[in-house]
Design a protein around this motif. Structure first.
Motif, PDB file in Angstrom:
ATOM      1  N   ASN A   1      -8.356   2.132 -12.493  1.00  0.00           N
ATOM      2  CA  ASN A   1      -8.238   1.528 -11.159  1.00  0.00           C
ATOM      3  C   ASN A   1      -6.821   1.039 -10.909  1.00  0.00           C
ATOM      4  OD1 ASN A   1     -10.876   2.010 -10.390  1.00  0.00           O
ATOM      5  ND2 ASN A   1     -11.618   0.019 -11.076  1.00  0.00           N
ATOM      6  N   LYS A   2      -6.185   0.457 -11.936  1.00  0.00           N
ATOM      7  CA  LYS A   2      -4.798   0.018 -11.798  1.00  0.00           C
ATOM      8  C   LYS A   2      -3.874   1.204 -11.586  1.00  0.00           C
ATOM      9  CE  LYS A   2      -5.218  -4.256 -14.437  1.00  0.00           C
ATOM     10  NZ  LYS A   2      -4.861  -4.966 -15.658  1.00  0.00           N
ATOM     11  N   VAL A   3      -4.104   2.276 -12.353  1.00  0.00           N
ATOM     12  CA  VAL A   3      -3.283   3.487 -12.199  1.00  0.00           C
ATOM     13  C   VAL A   3      -3.449   4.052 -10.793  1.00  0.00           C
ATOM     14  CG1 VAL A   3      -3.048   5.898 -12.953  1.00  0.00           C
ATOM     15  CG2 VAL A   3      -3.239   4.075 -14.652  1.00  0.00           C
ATOM     16  N   ILE A   4      -4.683   4.092 -10.308  1.00  0.00           N
ATOM     17  CA  ILE A   4      -4.942   4.619  -8.960  1.00  0.00           C
ATOM     18  C   ILE A   4      -4.251   3.757  -7.917  1.00  0.00           C
ATOM     19  CG2 ILE A   4      -6.762   4.929  -7.222  1.00  0.00           C
ATOM     20  CD1 ILE A   4      -8.585   5.874  -9.561  1.00  0.00           C
ATOM     21  N   GLU A   5      -4.317   2.443  -8.079  1.00  0.00           N
ATOM     22  CA  GLU A   5      -3.645   1.536  -7.133  1.00  0.00           C
ATOM     23  C   GLU A   5      -2.138   1.778  -7.143  1.00  0.00           C
ATOM     24  OE1 GLU A   5      -4.624  -0.686  -4.740  1.00  0.00           O
ATOM     25  OE2 GLU A   5      -6.572   0.255  -5.116  1.00  0.00           O
ATOM     26  N   ASN A   6      -1.565   1.901  -8.330  1.00  0.00           N
ATOM     27  CA  ASN A   6      -0.123   2.177  -8.428  1.00  0.00           C
ATOM     28  C   ASN A   6       0.227   3.511  -7.785  1.00  0.00           C
ATOM     29  OD1 ASN A   6       0.455  -0.225  -9.727  1.00  0.00           O
ATOM     30  ND2 ASN A   6       0.288   0.645 -11.780  1.00  0.00           N
ATOM     31  N   GLN A   7      -0.612   4.523  -7.992  1.00  0.00           N
ATOM     32  CA  GLN A   7      -0.355   5.830  -7.388  1.00  0.00           C
ATOM     33  C   GLN A   7      -0.476   5.760  -5.864  1.00  0.00           C
ATOM     34  OE1 GLN A   7      -2.936   8.564  -9.470  1.00  0.00           O
ATOM     35  NE2 GLN A   7      -1.434   8.888 -11.102  1.00  0.00           N
ATOM     36  N   LYS A   8      -1.429   4.989  -5.359  1.00  0.00           N
ATOM     37  CA  LYS A   8      -1.558   4.825  -3.906  1.00  0.00           C
ATOM     38  C   LYS A   8      -0.296   4.190  -3.336  1.00  0.00           C
ATOM     39  CE  LYS A   8      -6.594   4.471  -3.437  1.00  0.00           C
ATOM     40  NZ  LYS A   8      -7.709   3.573  -3.098  1.00  0.00           N
ATOM     41  N   LYS A   9       0.222   3.152  -4.020  1.00  0.00           N
ATOM     42  CA  LYS A   9       1.452   2.499  -3.571  1.00  0.00           C
ATOM     43  C   LYS A   9       2.623   3.478  -3.597  1.00  0.00           C
ATOM     44  CE  LYS A   9       0.103  -2.152  -5.014  1.00  0.00           C
ATOM     45  NZ  LYS A   9       0.309  -3.224  -5.987  1.00  0.00           N
TER      46      LYS A   9
ATOM     47  N   ILE B   1       2.431   6.735  -3.393  1.00  0.00           N
ATOM     48  CA  ILE B   1       2.228   7.721  -2.322  1.00  0.00           C
ATOM     49  C   ILE B   1       2.673   7.143  -0.987  1.00  0.00           C
ATOM     50  CG2 ILE B   1       0.437   8.916  -0.966  1.00  0.00           C
ATOM     51  CD1 ILE B   1      -1.019   9.388  -3.679  1.00  0.00           C
ATOM     52  N   GLU B   2       2.312   5.883  -0.718  1.00  0.00           N
ATOM     53  CA  GLU B   2       2.743   5.241   0.535  1.00  0.00           C
ATOM     54  C   GLU B   2       4.254   5.148   0.592  1.00  0.00           C
ATOM     55  OE1 GLU B   2       1.074   4.410   3.319  1.00  0.00           O
ATOM     56  OE2 GLU B   2      -0.598   5.422   2.312  1.00  0.00           O
ATOM     57  N   SER B   3       4.871   4.817  -0.542  1.00  0.00           N
ATOM     58  CA  SER B   3       6.332   4.743  -0.600  1.00  0.00           C
ATOM     59  C   SER B   3       6.952   6.105  -0.331  1.00  0.00           C
ATOM     60  CB  SER B   3       6.765   4.215  -1.969  1.00  0.00           C
ATOM     61  OG  SER B   3       8.146   4.289  -2.129  1.00  0.00           O
ATOM     62  N   LEU B   4       6.358   7.144  -0.922  1.00  0.00           N
ATOM     63  CA  LEU B   4       6.865   8.509  -0.698  1.00  0.00           C
ATOM     64  C   LEU B   4       6.664   8.932   0.755  1.00  0.00           C
ATOM     65  CD1 LEU B   4       5.686  10.303  -3.974  1.00  0.00           C
ATOM     66  CD2 LEU B   4       8.039   9.757  -3.317  1.00  0.00           C
ATOM     67  N   LYS B   5       5.530   8.555   1.345  1.00  0.00           N
ATOM     68  CA  LYS B   5       5.294   8.879   2.756  1.00  0.00           C
ATOM     69  C   LYS B   5       6.367   8.220   3.631  1.00  0.00           C
ATOM     70  CE  LYS B   5       0.281   9.632   2.810  1.00  0.00           C
ATOM     71  NZ  LYS B   5      -1.005   9.090   3.265  1.00  0.00           N
ATOM     72  N   GLU B   6       6.687   6.967   3.316  1.00  0.00           N
ATOM     73  CA  GLU B   6       7.716   6.251   4.076  1.00  0.00           C
ATOM     74  C   GLU B   6       9.064   6.934   3.902  1.00  0.00           C
ATOM     75  OE1 GLU B   6       9.314   3.722   6.691  1.00  0.00           O
ATOM     76  OE2 GLU B   6       7.187   3.922   6.244  1.00  0.00           O
ATOM     77  N   THR B   7       9.363   7.343   2.676  1.00  0.00           N
ATOM     78  CA  THR B   7      10.626   8.060   2.422  1.00  0.00           C
ATOM     79  C   THR B   7      10.657   9.371   3.189  1.00  0.00           C
ATOM     80  OG1 THR B   7      10.735   7.069   0.213  1.00  0.00           O
ATOM     81  CG2 THR B   7      12.102   8.998   0.585  1.00  0.00           C
ATOM     82  N   ILE B   8       9.538  10.082   3.224  1.00  0.00           N
ATOM     83  CA  ILE B   8       9.467  11.356   3.971  1.00  0.00           C
ATOM     84  C   ILE B   8       9.673  11.103   5.461  1.00  0.00           C
ATOM     85  CG2 ILE B   8       7.870  13.196   4.695  1.00  0.00           C
ATOM     86  CD1 ILE B   8       6.738  13.131   1.804  1.00  0.00           C
ATOM     87  N   ARG B   9       9.073  10.046   5.997  1.00  0.00           N
ATOM     88  CA  ARG B   9       9.271   9.707   7.411  1.00  0.00           C
ATOM     89  C   ARG B   9      10.744   9.435   7.707  1.00  0.00           C
ATOM     90  NH1 ARG B   9       4.648   5.473   7.828  1.00  0.00           N
ATOM     91  NH2 ARG B   9       4.015   6.455   6.085  1.00  0.00           N
TER      92      ARG B   9
END
Length: 191
Positions: A155-163, A165-173
């Motif tokens: 669950n911690k790994v998934i939470e870190n990966q979600k964060k 992914i959001e960071s990467l999405k922001e970078t892509i934007r």
């Protein structure tokens, strides 16, 4: 363990206690038998059972009278299963009852003793199964705890990966915005 199995174990234990108390008086040795065969085990101190069993084994092997040796076998079984014995050994009690029955097959109470032996055997089997189930339960509990820890870690790994992914999405934007600016500038230069 099923709730009914616990009740069965308790029932068998109660039966053994009742039979043990009843048979103490039924099979008292009379006459010139050694004092240990005339002793009331219910009055014996729990810590004295191992020594008493040794005395009875000595009598069962070395006494000059066959009837006393045979009676000693019964008392060894009784001592192994007695409710005051702090470490009862029901399988040993069954073995000694088998030996006693083989030598005393013409005893008028043999049917009762055979039934008693059968009850002891069932009790011993139930207790062994209970211990086996306890071991299985302990292993399953450890596995569950390990799985819970793994689940928490995942669950911690998934939470870190979600964060991430959001960071990467922001970078892509941001990169898309920069690319659009570059495209606008390119179009402005070509004109």
């Amino acid at each position: 363990m099923k709730p009914g199995a616990i009740h069965q174990v308790i029932l068998f234990f109660i039966i053994v206690v009742l039979l043990s108390a009843g048979c103490c008086s039924l099979f008292r040795a009379h006459g010139l038998a050694p004092p240990v065969l005339r002793e009331d085990f219910s009055k014996l101190d729990p810590k004295d059972f191992p020594e008493k069993i040794k005395q009875l084994e000595e009598i069962s092997q070395n006494h000059k009278s066959m009837s006393v040796r045979t009676r000693a076998l019964f008392y060894i079984a009784l001592a192994h299963m007695h409710y005051n014995n702090p470490a009862p050994d029901y399988s040993q009690a069954v073995e000694y009852l088998d030996k006693y029955i083989a030598l005393e097959s013409d005893n008028k109470d043999i049917d009762e003793i055979v039934a008693w032996k059968s009850t002891l055997h069932t009790l011993d089997s139930s207790l062994r199964e209970y211990k086996k189930l306890e071991g299985s339960y302990a292993l399953l509990k450890k596995e569950y705890e390990r799985a819970s820890k793994n689940r928490e870690f995942l669950n911690k790994v998934i939470e870190n990966q979600k964060k991430e992914i959001e960071s990467l999405k922001e970078t892509i934007r941001k990169l898309d915005a920069v690319q659009q600016e570059i495209e606008k500038k390119k179009k402005g230069i070509k004109r």
